[in-house]
Each structure stands twice: as structure tokens, then as C-alpha cells.
Design an enzyme around this catalytic site. Structure first.
Site, PDB file in Angstrom:
ATOM      1  N   SER A 251      51.315  88.444  10.076  1.00 24.58           N
ATOM      2  CA  SER A 251      52.382  88.511   9.079  1.00 24.58           C
ATOM      3  C   SER A 251      52.908  87.096   8.798  1.00 24.58           C
ATOM      4  CB  SER A 251      53.484  89.456   9.571  1.00 24.58           C
ATOM      5  OG  SER A 251      54.302  89.871   8.516  1.00 24.58           O
ATOM      6  N   ASP A 368      50.434  95.562   6.975  1.00 23.75           N
ATOM      7  CA  ASP A 368      50.918  94.521   7.894  1.00 23.75           C
ATOM      8  C   ASP A 368      50.230  94.592   9.260  1.00 23.75           C
ATOM      9  OD1 ASP A 368      52.566  92.936   9.655  1.00 23.75           O
ATOM     10  OD2 ASP A 368      54.131  93.051   8.143  1.00 23.75           O
TER      11      ASP A 368
END
Length: 520
Positions: A251, A368
Site C-alpha cells: 500500500s 489492497d
């Protein structure tokens, strides 16, 4: 180890000599480079070394420098049988023995014999389909000779400057183990062409640290704006000359890792981050969807922002190896990106479920990476990185409870009164505490805490840049988080320096009487 050239375009002599010298410089170990050449009547182990100690003086002595010998090999069975005792003896005299061979010149059976005895095999090849086929054929032959054994075989792709980002074949089917950029041209005698570049030497040193089992890896966690602390950590590493060999990020950690791996230093990354201090700076990173169905944000603005910094870089373009972690939406498996477009991989790694629209790459869709691996220490472990620094910007539950208590105490002390502006913000700002985006982020965070803490247990040094007043969307105050990263890295600097100190060599050094000896 055995280093084998698969193509005459690779300056193999120069590469191996540079690698041997780098191994000596990086580890302090004694190194012997054994060059295999074809010979019609190569001698046996007893004939080479003799049956008594006096006959062994023809071997260069271990004096802590680079020693070289040339060994003629043939296809004769008795000569091939000498490979094992010879390597055992040389291994007892030197910390590291590098055996250099050429697939097109060294007799194939002898080359397989030496490679089968090595703890690791590195095949040097250019970026051509024929070379990849040679790699696959030789690997198959070697595994057929050692059925059932798990052999350590690695492809080392030697890219010329003009071949950056254009490596075909195997590189896109499976990531090449090592990339050596700006590889010099070899002339007809195998010697290098122009003076090697800084990037070339860095890549060779990185390979030497891998062989010497002293690679340093950096794992950067998710965390939104809190992940800007990674920049501060990187600045301290750079200022103290601590070279990281591999970086893995998830991320926000993947975003920072991509910028650094592409060549941005800590100062430039801070300058880029501080552009969001301008009015409405954070909002320029947002690209809301109309009638949100898969997420409130497209996520394309993040990709475009990164491309402004690194362009359309492929993983093969990066100045240091980097891995980005995402999660397959269908299987929920962790996906580790090591090839293809860096910006697309980072966009996938940052696609917060429910907040950002999932990213489709090829035939797969990703969300993610924090869902499956918020702190990718295991990615570095799987790459057999020997020493790992983990930067965890994800606060544990106990820390969050403390933050909540501090907030309540401050609210009580200030005796806040009803504010029309605060109430309006609560009604229309999806990022406000207790609203939908905040709830989604907290839910994701809740799933990350335990995984991140478990990952910390596998790292050698753990840095936790945590602050009570930190918020995942607080990109308007990058200086606060960068300073926090610097502070925590300075607090652990002695621990980091101790981690990267080379180990003492195994043998005592003696004066050498021979720089080069020939065994014929």
C-alpha cells in the site's frame, strides 16, 4: 558457487572477476576464482594436488585477497570424478570458491558435474529468447543429473543500457532472479568494452552480498499518510551509508518503495510529499467515482501521481530490486509483483477495499495488499534476504486505546462546545471520524494489526513510527510523519549498524606467493 555464461556476448571474465572482488570487499572473506577451460587430457585430483602437502604449493595460498587458478577439464570419467574432492579441498582453504564456466566452450558433462556439486548456480545470459531457451535446457539437464534434489539455480539477466525495460521471454513468464544493468559489451576476446557504469557496479555488489549471505532488506508497511514516516527512515539510512539490497512494500509502503527503487533519494521524496502541504493538496490525490459501486475513488490519480515521478518504469528498470504486495480479489491470495508496470502494481497495492475501485491487471483483479500481508517481511524471507529491517506504521490495539483515552482527556479539559462547523463537517465529510470511509479503514486496520505484529517477529530490527495524533488521510502534514520516521530510525541506528557489519573471515591471512596458477 558456479557461474556459467550462456552467451559470448556476456563479458564473463570481467563479470566474474568483478564479482569476486566485490565479494571480498563486501564480506571480508577470502575468495578463489576457478576458471574452467577445455583440455583433452585433464588430470585427476591426485595428479593436480599430489599425495603430500609439498605438492600442493602450486595452489595460491589464502591471503584474504582474490586468488585465481585455471583448471583444464575434459569429458573423461576419471577427470570428472576429481571434481568433488577438488572442490572439498578448495572449500577448506577459502571462504568462498567461485567456479567459472562457459556453456559454449566448457565440456558439457564436466560443467554439469561442477554445477551439480555447487551450493548455488548462477547462469549469466543476455535478453534474448535463444538465451532463455539455453537457460531452460541447461537447468533441465542439471536437474535430471540430480533427480529429487532441490537445486539452487538462478538466472542473471545482463541488460545493456538500451535494453532497459525491454527484457523479453522468461522475465515476463517468471521474474529473473538478478538483473545487472548497463552490462558492458564484450569484444571478440570476451573483454569488456567501455568503462562500467555506477549502476553496473551496484548490481554486481548486490549479487556479491547475496552470495556472501549479507543482503539487507527493508519491509515497508501499509498505513496511509502514516506511511510517510518511511521517507524519514530512508533518509537516515542514506545519511549513514547503509545500502539496502531489496525493498518490499505494501500500500503506502509500496508507493514509497517504488519511488526509492526508481532512483529518488530521501530528500527528493520529502520534496514531493510536501507538495501536498499546499491548499487542497490532498484533494488533488482523490478522483471520486460517480454513483460509487465498487469504491468511492477510482485510484487512477495515485497511479498518475507516481508516474509523474517514475514515468512508465517497469520492474526491470529499477535501480534496486523492489516487490509490491497486492491481494487477488477472487482468491484473496497474496500477489507479489516483481515484473511489469511498477505504477500499476502500486495502484493495485493501494486499492483499499470499499474505498478504492479494485484494479485489473491482465485477467486478474486486485485489492489492497494490506488485506493479505500488510508488512511484507515474509516476501523478503522467501527471497532469502539475510537481514531485514521492518518499518511498521500500523499501530496495535493497545496504542489505539491510549490514543482514545488522550482524546477524551483533551476533550474534557477543553470543554468543547457545540460547533456548527464541526457538525457540518460530520455530515458532509466522508473522511470524518465515525463516517463510512473512516469505518471502512478501521475495519481494514483491524485485520492488519495481528498480521503486522506476526511479521515483526520475523524481522531483525523493527521500527515503529507511531504518533497519538496520526490519521491515515493526513497527507497535508507530511513533515510531521517524516520527522517521526527520522526520530525512530536514529533511536535504533546503533542496532541497524550492528546488523549490517560484515562477519569476521573464517581463515587467517597469509602472504600469497602466486596471484595466478594453472592446473593442467
Amino acid at each position: 558457487m558456479v557461474a556459467i555464461s550462456l552467451d559470448p556476448r556476456v563479458p564473463h571474465d570481467f563479470l566474474c572477476e568483478t564479482l569476486a572482488q566485490s565479494l571480498r570487499d563486501e564480506t571480508g572473506q577470502s575468495v578463489l576464482l576457478v576458471k574452467l577451460t577445455p583440455g583433452a587430457d585433464a588430470l585427476t585430483f591426485e595428479a593436480i594436488l599430489g599425495t603430500n602437502a609439498n605438492a600442493r604449493v602450486s595452489l595460491p595460498q589464502n591471503n584474504g585477497t582474490i586468488s585465481q587458478i585455471t583448471l583444464q577439464v575434459s569429458t573423461r570419467a576419471e577427470a570428472r570424478a576429481s571434481a568433488a574432492p577438488l572442490l572439498d579441498y578448495l572449500g577448506s582453504q577459502f571462504d568462498c570458491v567461485i567456479v567459472q564456466g562457459d556453456l559454449l566452450e566448457t565440456p558439457h558433462p564436466s560443467l554439469l558435474e561442477f554445477a551439480g556439486l555447487a551450493d548455488s548456480v548462477y547462469l549469466f545470459l543476455p535478453a534474448g529468447d535463444d538465451d532463455f531457451r539455453r537457460f531452460e535446457f541447461f537447468s533441465s539437464d542439471l536437474r535430471a543429473q540430480r533427480p529429487g534434489d532441490v537445486l539452487d539455480i538462478h538466472a542473471v539477466l545482463c541488460l545493456k543500457t538500451q535494453e532497459r525495460g525491454n527484457a523479453p521471454g522468461l522475465f515476463y513468464r517468471q521474474p529473473t532472479h538478478v538483473l545487472i544493468h548497463d552490462c558492458p559489451d564484450a569484444d571478440g576476446d570476451g573483454a569488456p568494452g567501455p568503462q562500467p557504469t555506477r549502476q553496473f557496479r551496484q548490481d554486481v555488489r548486490r549479487l556479491a552480498r547475496e552470495i556472501g549471505h549479507c543482503r539487507l532488506g527493508l519491509a515497508l508497511s501499509a498505513g496511509g499518510a502514516k506511511g510517510l514516516a518511511h521517507i524519514g527512515v530512508i533518509q537516515i539510512l542514506e545519511e549513514n551509508g547503509i545500502e539496502v539490497d531489496v525493498i518490499a512494500g505494501c500500500s503506502m509502503g509500496a508507493y514509497i518503495a517504488a519511488a526509492w527503487a526508481a532512483g529518488c533519494d530521501g530528500g527528493k521524496m520529502e520534496k514531493l510529499a510536501r507538495e501536498n502541504e499546499k491548499p487542497w493538496g490532498f484533494w488533488r490525490l482523490l478522483d471520486p467515482t460517480f454513483l460509487p459501486r465498487q469504491g468511492f475513488l477510482h485510484g487512477d490519480a495515485v497511479r498518475r501521481r507516481l508516474q509523474q515521478t517514475i514515468g512508465k518504469a517497469q520492474f526491470s528498470d529499477l535501480v534496486r530490486p523492489m516487490r509490491a504486495v497486492a491481494t487477488n480479489l477472487d482468491t484473496l491470495d497474496r500477489e507479489v509483483f516483481a515484473s511489469g508496470s511498477v505504477a500499476e502494481a502500486v495502484q493495485a497495492s493501494c486499492a483499499i477495499p470499499g474505498v478504492v475501485v479494485p484494479v485489473t491487471i491482465g485477467s486478474e483483479t486486485y485489492i489492497d495488499g494490506g488485506v493479505s500481508d500488510p508488512l511484507p517481511v515474509d516476501v523478503l524471507k522467501e527471497m532469502r534476504v539475510d537481514r531485514i529491517i521492518a518499518v511498521n506504521a500500523i499501530p496495535p490495539s493497545a496504542f489505539l486505546r491510549c490514543c482514545r483515552e488522550v482524546e477524551r482527556e483533551q476533550a474534557e479539559l477543553s470543554k468543547k462546545r457545540f460547533s456548527l462547523l464541526q457538525n457540518l463537517n460530520q455530515q458532509i465529510n466522508y473522511f470524518a471520524r465515525g463516517n463510512i470511509l473512516d469505518i471502512m479503514m478501521r475495519a481494514v486496520h483491524g485485520g492488519q494489526i495481528r498480521m503486522a505484529e506476526l511479521a515483526c517477529g520475523h524481522a531483525d530490527v523493527v521500527l515503529r513510527p507511531l504518533a497519538i495524533d496520526a490519521h491515515w488521510h493526513d497527507f497535508n502534514h507530511p513533515g510531521k510523519y517524516i520527522a517521526l520516521g527520522r526520530k525512530i530510525a536514529l533511536q535504533h541506528l546503533d542496532e541497524i549498524k550492528a546488523l549490517v557489519q560484515p562477519k569476521a573471515p573464517r581463515h587467517e591471512h597469509e602472504s600469497s606467493h602466486h596471484e595466478m596458477a594453472a592446473l593442467i
